[in-house]
Design an enzyme around this catalytic site. Sequence first.
Site, short mmCIF file in Angstrom:
data_model
loop_
_atom_site.label_atom_id
_atom_site.label_comp_id
_atom_site.label_asym_id
_atom_site.label_seq_id
_atom_site.Cartn_x
_atom_site.Cartn_y
_atom_site.Cartn_z
N CYS A 174 0.62 -1.21 0.45
CA CYS A 174 -0.30 0.07 0.01
C CYS A 174 1.11 1.31 -0.10
O CYS A 174 2.25 1.28 0.75
CB CYS A 174 -0.99 0.19 1.22
SG CYS A 174 -2.44 -1.58 1.56
N GLU B 59 0.40 4.01 1.94
CA GLU B 59 1.34 4.29 3.19
C GLU B 59 1.98 3.11 3.47
O GLU B 59 3.14 4.34 4.49
CB GLU B 59 -0.08 4.26 3.75
CG GLU B 59 -1.23 4.56 3.69
CD GLU B 59 -2.03 3.89 2.82
OE1 GLU B 59 -3.71 4.08 2.67
OE2 GLU B 59 -1.93 3.18 1.48
N CYS C 124 -3.06 -0.94 6.93
CA CYS C 124 -2.14 -0.24 7.34
C CYS C 124 -2.99 0.68 8.66
O CYS C 124 -1.34 1.40 8.81
CB CYS C 124 -2.62 0.98 5.75
SG CYS C 124 -2.06 0.76 4.81
#
Length: 139
Positions: A64, A66, A106
């Site tokens: 991801c 993030e 996340c």
Amino acid sequence: MTAEAGFSRLLSAADQALVEAAAAAVRTHYAYGRHTVGAALRGRSGRVFVAVNLDATVGRAAICAEAVALGAAVMAGETVEAVAAVRHPRPDEGGGPQVVPPCGLCRELLLDYAPDARVVLPGQGETPLRALLPSPYRR
């Protein structure tokens, strides 16, 4: 614009800049099926770390946006204060990047490294990360 006018009023200028940084990252590097989410993290110093997700043929290998941005912040010795992520629309959707909440993985990762961070949420403005994961996993 990545957020409708009403939503933008819920954000501080610094958070609006964070959303725009995430949107710029995904606009610049957008590739359908490869890079569809951009993230921006602001550290205590004011420094902003941006990234896009890294999709993969083997789904489990995908990372991801993030997480990529968090890795850069950690390597810089930064304490993360705020997080924003945006998703680029698919070619058939039209429009521009829109704010999205971090996924569950996340949320767990950010909580490990930035427990006091705030997260920009679509239509809601900013909220404490801990409010998104009230019962985090603990070893």
